[in-house]
Design an enzyme around this catalytic site. Structure first.
Site, PDB file in Angstrom:
ATOM      1  N   GLY A   1       0.796  -1.235   0.000  1.00 46.68           N
ATOM      2  CA  GLY A   1       0.000   0.000   0.000  1.00 46.68           C
ATOM      3  C   GLY A   1       0.822   1.276   0.000  1.00 46.68           C
ATOM      4  O   GLY A   1       0.315   2.337   0.372  1.00 46.68           O
TER       5      GLY A   1
ATOM      6  N   HIS B   1       0.216  -0.221 -13.466  1.00 41.46           N
ATOM      7  CA  HIS B   1       0.941  -1.470 -13.701  1.00 41.46           C
ATOM      8  C   HIS B   1       2.437  -1.138 -13.788  1.00 41.46           C
ATOM      9  O   HIS B   1       2.821  -0.180 -14.459  1.00 41.46           O
ATOM     10  CB  HIS B   1       0.454  -2.139 -14.987  1.00 41.46           C
TER      11      HIS B   1
END
Ligand code: GAR
Length: 190
Positions: free
Chosen positions: A15, A106
């Site tokens: 995160g 990504h």
């Protein structure tokens, strides 16, 4: 920006991107983060959420596929749904309900090194294995095919012949921290 915007973050792991995004908007009262959602109950992002004072909401695969999370997003009236290191495929009804409102980051230059099984370190290992001389980030809209939605933004970094997957991961993360919040901000202004 004139009206308040709600960003819902999804994360499955550490995160660090989610934290960086929330920190970036900390002084901007027009942007709110109602919660961070995760399919991993004990992901480190939970610790970060607590530190940031943002509610953490864990959900099961059944809730993800069965429509509960979609209903939650509708109730929240999310302006933007941001996948920041999130590993589940997005159900089609969610994509249809939020056209061009779900974005993903990504850690490679798509279309290279994307698709099933390509996440986190697996991507950087594949980049080194393929002897790529550059890698980078791709921020894209989410469509029904994994890592194939329209590209919003890409940034590159060099990959040296001596670089390890960890080196590539480090350089790619730096790009993510630099650009992801800015791109999110520009999308909110549209
Ligand atoms: C990031 O590098 C992100 O691009 C990648 O996972 C990492 C999460 O790091 N996402 C994917 O691989 C999606 N296929 P973080 O949890 O520290 O933000």
């Amino acid at each position: 920006m004139t009206t308040k915007k709600k960003i819902i973050l999804f994360a499955s792991g550490s995160g660090s991107n989610a934290e960086n995004i929330i920190t970036y908007f900390a002084k901007n009262k027009e942007v709110t983060f109602p919660c961070i959602l995760s399919n991993k109950e004990d992901a480190y992002v939970k610790v970060r959420a607590k530190k940031l004072g943002v509610p953490f909401k864990y959900f099961t695969k059944e809730e993800w596929k069965g429509g509960e999370i979609l209903q939650f997003l509708k109730n929240e009236k999310a302006d933007l749904i941001v996948l920041a290191g999130f590993l589940l495929k997005v159900p089609e009804d969610m994509i249809k309900a939020f056209p061009n409102k779900i974005i993903n980051i990504h850690p490679s230059l798509l279309p290279k090194h994307g698709g099933k099984g390509m996440y986190g370190m697996h991507v950087h290992e594949a980049v080194v294995e393929a002897k790529e001389r550059e890698s980078g980030i791709s921020i894209h809209y989410v469509n029904e095919n994994l890592d194939e939605g329209a590209i919003i933004f890409q940034a590159k970094c060099e990959v040296k012949p001596t670089d390890t997957p960890e080196d590539v991961a480090h350089n790619v993360h730096e790009l993510e921290y630099q650009y992801f919040p800015q791109i999110i901000e520009s999308l909110l202004e549209k």
